[in-house]
Scaffold this motif. Sequence first.
Motif, short mmCIF file in Angstrom:
data_model
loop_
_atom_site.label_atom_id
_atom_site.label_comp_id
_atom_site.label_asym_id
_atom_site.label_seq_id
_atom_site.Cartn_x
_atom_site.Cartn_y
_atom_site.Cartn_z
N TRP A 150 54.16 53.56 -39.15
CA TRP A 150 54.41 53.15 -40.24
C TRP A 150 53.05 52.25 -40.69
N SER A 153 49.67 53.63 -41.73
CA SER A 153 49.49 54.24 -43.31
C SER A 153 48.62 53.04 -43.94
N SER A 286 56.64 54.97 -56.52
CA SER A 286 57.19 55.99 -55.59
C SER A 286 56.47 57.07 -55.86
N GLN A 344 58.75 58.08 -43.81
CA GLN A 344 59.19 56.96 -43.07
C GLN A 344 60.01 56.00 -44.18
N ALA A 345 61.15 55.64 -43.54
CA ALA A 345 61.99 54.66 -44.44
C ALA A 345 61.69 53.25 -44.33
N SER A 346 61.14 52.81 -43.09
CA SER A 346 60.74 51.76 -42.60
C SER A 346 60.07 51.68 -41.28
N ARG A 365 57.53 58.15 -49.55
CA ARG A 365 57.18 56.70 -49.59
C ARG A 365 56.77 56.02 -51.16
#
Length: 436
Positions: A150, A153, A286, A344-346, A365
């Motif tokens: 995460w 990024s 987004s 990835q969401a979180s 993302r």
Amino acid sequence: MSLELPYAQHIATLRARADKALSLGGFDHLLVAASTPLRKFLDDQDYSFVANPHFRHWLPLTDTPGSWVVYTPGHKPKLIFVQPRDYWHVVPAAPSGYWVDQFDITIVRTSAEAVALLPKDNCAVIAPNCPQIDGVEINNPPAVVDYLHWHRSYKTPYELELMREASRIGARAHRAAEKAFRAGESEFGIHLAYLAAARQIDAELPYPSIVGLNEHGAILHYTHFDRTPPSQSRSFLIDAGGSASGYASDITRTYAAAGHGEFQALIDSVEKAQLDFVSKVTDGQSYAALHVYAHHTLADVLREHGIIHASAESAVQSGITAAFFPHGLGHPIGLQVHDVAGFQASESGGSIPRPEGHPYLRMTRALEPGMVVTIEPGLYFIDMLLDELRDKPAAKDIDWAKVDAFRSYGGIRIEDDVVCTRGEPENLTRDAFASV
Ligand code: GLY
Ligand code: MN
Ligand code: MN
């Protein structure tokens, strides 16, 4: 520019991230393998070595197989550096340069000696599962890996500097490739001109170069390299990058030969659209929504050039745009050309699904400052997809004579690498072209 200070800050950032990742997973040590090359079946030769991207995150070392980073919170990171006694191969040079002060370095002669120095208990071990490493239990713990991916990024200033350099290498080589195209070279000849200008061999590039003349531009991952030039070179699509200390650039340009004004006009429209998408690489955008927006804009381009008659809305709904633009708008880029964590969401994992009907999108993302993504819209004339379109009701919205006129050009893709910032996006690719 001196990298000493940005690198020191980069390592401070990685240490803080590792502290958090280890505490989330309940581990005492982080062990990151450079990894070792994969052996060819029934052979005594290896495939080209690509070091573990997690190892390259810590160090600008792309060719030190068997080495390890060992990090224990509260302590200076250690590098166990394998420098074999070997007269068959080039041996890694003794550690030197802007990075050495950030590590306690131990030099050993074999991979086994390196393994013997690793902490044994309660370690998060980040390494590929294949090839196995004798004496090491690789676990790649999801809690640790998800957190690290995460945060990978968000590029540090040091990483952005290396990505600027990777872009300059790519831009310089793209210029040489365009010149070779205009001189009537074969795809193979253009490729050689690219490598010579990049001063990199194929194995060093971040991905296999796509060098397609005429219809070959319609094969999305065309890596064949015809040895002889076609009787007439009408168009040229090149998707090729460069590497800098383990960081990638990913650049695509499309050219029309002189006298092919209608195709050049279509390239110009795709480029105008591409620059519009680039301008939307902003905090909070987004990426999935930008991809869907791109479909609508490209539908307008198709209509303006008389290729379709439908409205944008209906062209997207009916699958017309998916036939002409059958890949994603782009992807995260960094240590890997298709970098991690695009879905990835979180920081604790999870996945943001792709919008329905967009199976090849590689990022969903929302954009945030520090992220680097590619923006690579395209329009192609792909026989297989056009044949499928012909059997659908939407076929009536297509000007097939126009389509046939464009088929011999293959397609168009224009790809830049773009940094999301707090303000205007930074276009690594266009800046690099402007500087070479
Ligand atoms: N060159 C591979 C890509 O553009 O994603
Ligand atoms: Mn790309
Ligand atoms: Mn590309």
